[in-house]
Design a protein around this motif. Structure first.
Motif, PDB file in Angstrom:
ATOM      1  N   THR A  54      21.873   0.086   4.988  1.00 22.38           N
ATOM      2  CA  THR A  54      21.337   1.023   5.974  1.00 22.38           C
ATOM      3  C   THR A  54      20.210   1.836   5.365  1.00 22.38           C
ATOM      4  O   THR A  54      19.168   2.044   6.006  1.00 22.38           O
ATOM      5  N   ALA A  55      20.402   2.303   4.139  1.00 28.87           N
ATOM      6  CA  ALA A  55      19.348   3.068   3.471  1.00 28.87           C
ATOM      7  C   ALA A  55      18.095   2.217   3.275  1.00 28.87           C
ATOM      8  O   ALA A  55      16.970   2.685   3.490  1.00 28.87           O
ATOM      9  N   GLN A  56      18.286   0.958   2.898  1.00 25.83           N
ATOM     10  CA  GLN A  56      17.131   0.073   2.719  1.00 25.83           C
ATOM     11  C   GLN A  56      16.424  -0.173   4.045  1.00 25.83           C
ATOM     12  O   GLN A  56      15.192  -0.186   4.104  1.00 25.83           O
ATOM     13  N   ALA A  57      17.191  -0.355   5.106  1.00 19.93           N
ATOM     14  CA  ALA A  57      16.586  -0.568   6.424  1.00 19.93           C
ATOM     15  C   ALA A  57      15.834   0.673   6.869  1.00 19.93           C
ATOM     16  O   ALA A  57      14.733   0.578   7.436  1.00 19.93           O
ATOM     17  N   PHE A  58      16.408   1.844   6.619  1.00 19.20           N
ATOM     18  CA  PHE A  58      15.747   3.091   6.992  1.00 19.20           C
ATOM     19  C   PHE A  58      14.432   3.246   6.247  1.00 19.20           C
ATOM     20  O   PHE A  58      13.409   3.617   6.833  1.00 19.20           O
ATOM     21  N   LEU A  59      14.449   2.949   4.932  1.00 16.03           N
ATOM     22  CA  LEU A  59      13.211   3.042   4.149  1.00 16.03           C
ATOM     23  C   LEU A  59      12.175   2.033   4.639  1.00 16.03           C
ATOM     24  O   LEU A  59      10.979   2.345   4.693  1.00 16.03           O
ATOM     25  N   ALA A  60      12.621   0.847   5.008  1.00 16.18           N
ATOM     26  CA  ALA A  60      11.686  -0.163   5.504  1.00 16.18           C
ATOM     27  C   ALA A  60      11.043   0.294   6.811  1.00 16.18           C
ATOM     28  O   ALA A  60       9.842   0.113   7.024  1.00 16.18           O
ATOM     29  N   VAL A  61      11.844   0.909   7.691  1.00 14.89           N
ATOM     30  CA  VAL A  61      11.302   1.410   8.956  1.00 14.89           C
ATOM     31  C   VAL A  61      10.314   2.532   8.698  1.00 14.89           C
ATOM     32  O   VAL A  61       9.249   2.595   9.321  1.00 14.89           O
ATOM     33  N   ARG A  62      10.661   3.431   7.746  1.00 11.70           N
ATOM     34  CA  ARG A  62       9.737   4.537   7.440  1.00 11.70           C
ATOM     35  C   ARG A  62       8.430   4.017   6.867  1.00 11.70           C
ATOM     36  O   ARG A  62       7.356   4.507   7.192  1.00 11.70           O
ATOM     37  N   GLU A  63       8.524   2.994   5.985  1.00 10.91           N
ATOM     38  CA  GLU A  63       7.310   2.416   5.420  1.00 10.91           C
ATOM     39  C   GLU A  63       6.481   1.751   6.511  1.00 10.91           C
ATOM     40  O   GLU A  63       5.257   1.851   6.524  1.00 10.91           O
ATOM     41  N   GLN A  64       7.170   1.084   7.432  1.00 11.65           N
ATOM     42  CA  GLN A  64       6.473   0.441   8.537  1.00 11.65           C
ATOM     43  C   GLN A  64       5.830   1.487   9.434  1.00 11.65           C
ATOM     44  O   GLN A  64       4.693   1.328   9.877  1.00 11.65           O
ATOM     45  N   ASP A  65       6.555   2.587   9.705  1.00 14.65           N
ATOM     46  CA  ASP A  65       5.994   3.666  10.515  1.00 14.65           C
ATOM     47  C   ASP A  65       4.787   4.291   9.827  1.00 14.65           C
ATOM     48  O   ASP A  65       3.798   4.624  10.485  1.00 14.65           O
ATOM     49  N   ALA A  66       4.868   4.475   8.505  1.00 11.84           N
ATOM     50  CA  ALA A  66       3.744   5.054   7.767  1.00 11.84           C
ATOM     51  C   ALA A  66       2.533   4.129   7.842  1.00 11.84           C
ATOM     52  O   ALA A  66       1.402   4.585   8.051  1.00 11.84           O
ATOM     53  N   ALA A  67       2.766   2.837   7.712  1.00  8.53           N
ATOM     54  CA  ALA A  67       1.650   1.884   7.796  1.00  8.53           C
ATOM     55  C   ALA A  67       1.059   1.876   9.203  1.00  8.53           C
ATOM     56  O   ALA A  67      -0.167   1.835   9.373  1.00  8.53           O
ATOM     57  N   LEU A  68       1.926   1.949  10.201  1.00  8.21           N
ATOM     58  CA  LEU A  68       1.450   1.971  11.590  1.00  8.21           C
ATOM     59  C   LEU A  68       0.673   3.246  11.877  1.00  8.21           C
ATOM     60  O   LEU A  68      -0.377   3.220  12.528  1.00  8.21           O
ATOM     61  N   THR A  69       1.152   4.376  11.376  1.00  6.00           N
ATOM     62  CA  THR A  69       0.456   5.646  11.571  1.00  6.00           C
ATOM     63  C   THR A  69      -0.900   5.626  10.867  1.00  6.00           C
ATOM     64  O   THR A  69      -1.900   6.098  11.420  1.00  6.00           O
ATOM     65  N   ALA A  70      -0.946   5.092   9.659  1.00  6.85           N
ATOM     66  CA  ALA A  70      -2.230   4.996   8.944  1.00  6.85           C
ATOM     67  C   ALA A  70      -3.209   4.116   9.715  1.00  6.85           C
ATOM     68  O   ALA A  70      -4.403   4.427   9.807  1.00  6.85           O
ATOM     69  N   LEU A  71      -2.693   3.038  10.307  1.00  9.11           N
ATOM     70  CA  LEU A  71      -3.550   2.169  11.119  1.00  9.11           C
ATOM     71  C   LEU A  71      -4.069   2.913  12.344  1.00  9.11           C
ATOM     72  O   LEU A  71      -5.249   2.786  12.702  1.00  9.11           O
ATOM     73  N   ARG A  72      -3.201   3.702  12.977  1.00  8.98           N
ATOM     74  CA  ARG A  72      -3.627   4.480  14.156  1.00  8.98           C
ATOM     75  C   ARG A  72      -4.691   5.507  13.782  1.00  8.98           C
ATOM     76  O   ARG A  72      -5.647   5.717  14.526  1.00  8.98           O
ATOM     77  N   VAL A  73      -4.540   6.146  12.610  1.00 11.73           N
ATOM     78  CA  VAL A  73      -5.543   7.115  12.147  1.00 11.73           C
ATOM     79  C   VAL A  73      -6.872   6.404  11.922  1.00 11.73           C
ATOM     80  O   VAL A  73      -7.946   6.904  12.305  1.00 11.73           O
TER      81      VAL A  73
END
Length: 190
Positions: A85-104
């Motif tokens: 669960t912790a690994q999945a959460f970190l993967a989602v956060r990394e994906q969200d960070a990458a998506l947010t950087a792309l949106r910026v």
């Protein structure tokens, strides 16, 4: 065998006796009858429930081992579930960070393209006498730039370059506010 017994036997009886198997297991019935007779004569003690105790202790040991195995399975499952669960959460956060950087990046590109389009229109608007719309576009671009610089300063408060940009934009905003007070300009809020 005994010599005297052998002399009393005939030849056929001796042959039959020798042909008998030397080792023969007694039947279960014979064994039970002998044990019962020995008990009746008090040569063998009475039966006790001793045979139950080893089975009872074996059963208790089996139940204890089952509980230990069950608890161990729960503990390992919980540990693995927490880790995954912790690994999945970190993967989602990394994906969200990458998506947010792309949106910026996309928003920054759109901002620069809009400013370039405004710059191309600036010559035509000035010729047509629509300088007011151009001023509104520039003012909106400055407000967006100020908001972006303010967010950058909030994200990275120790960056001196961003602090200088915010300071310059605030000074520009104060100067624009004084000029607006002199002449009423329209302002577009997002």
């Amino acid at each position: 065998m005994n010599e005297e017994v052998d002399q009393d036997l005939t030849f056929e009886e001796r042959t039959a006796l020798q042909e008998l198997p030397r080792k023969r297991a007694p039947s279960r019935l014979l064994e039970e009858r002998v044990v019962r007779a020995l008990r009746d004569e008090s040569l063998l003690g009475p039966t006790r429930a001793l045979w139950r105790r080893p089975r009872l202790s074996l059963m208790v040991a089996s139940v204890a081992a089952s509980l230990v195995l069950f608890a161990g399975g729960i503990a390992v499952g919980h540990w693995m579930g927490t880790r995954s669960t912790a690994q999945a959460f970190l993967a989602v956060r990394e994906q969200d960070a990458a998506l947010t950087a792309l949106r910026v990046q996309e928003a920054g590109t759109a901002y620069v393209e809009a400013l370039a389009a405004l710059g191309e229109l600036a010559g035509g608007l000035a010729l047509e006498g629509n300088g007011r719309e151009l001023d509104q576009g520039v003012e909106a671009a400055l407000v967006a730039l100020y908001a972006a610089a303010f967010e950058l300063a909030r994200i990275s408060p120790d960056d001196g370059d961003i602090a200088r940009i915010v300071q310059l934009l605030e000074e520009q905003g104060d100067a624009a506010g004084e000029s607006r007070a002199a002449g009423a300009q329209q302002f577009i809020w997002f």
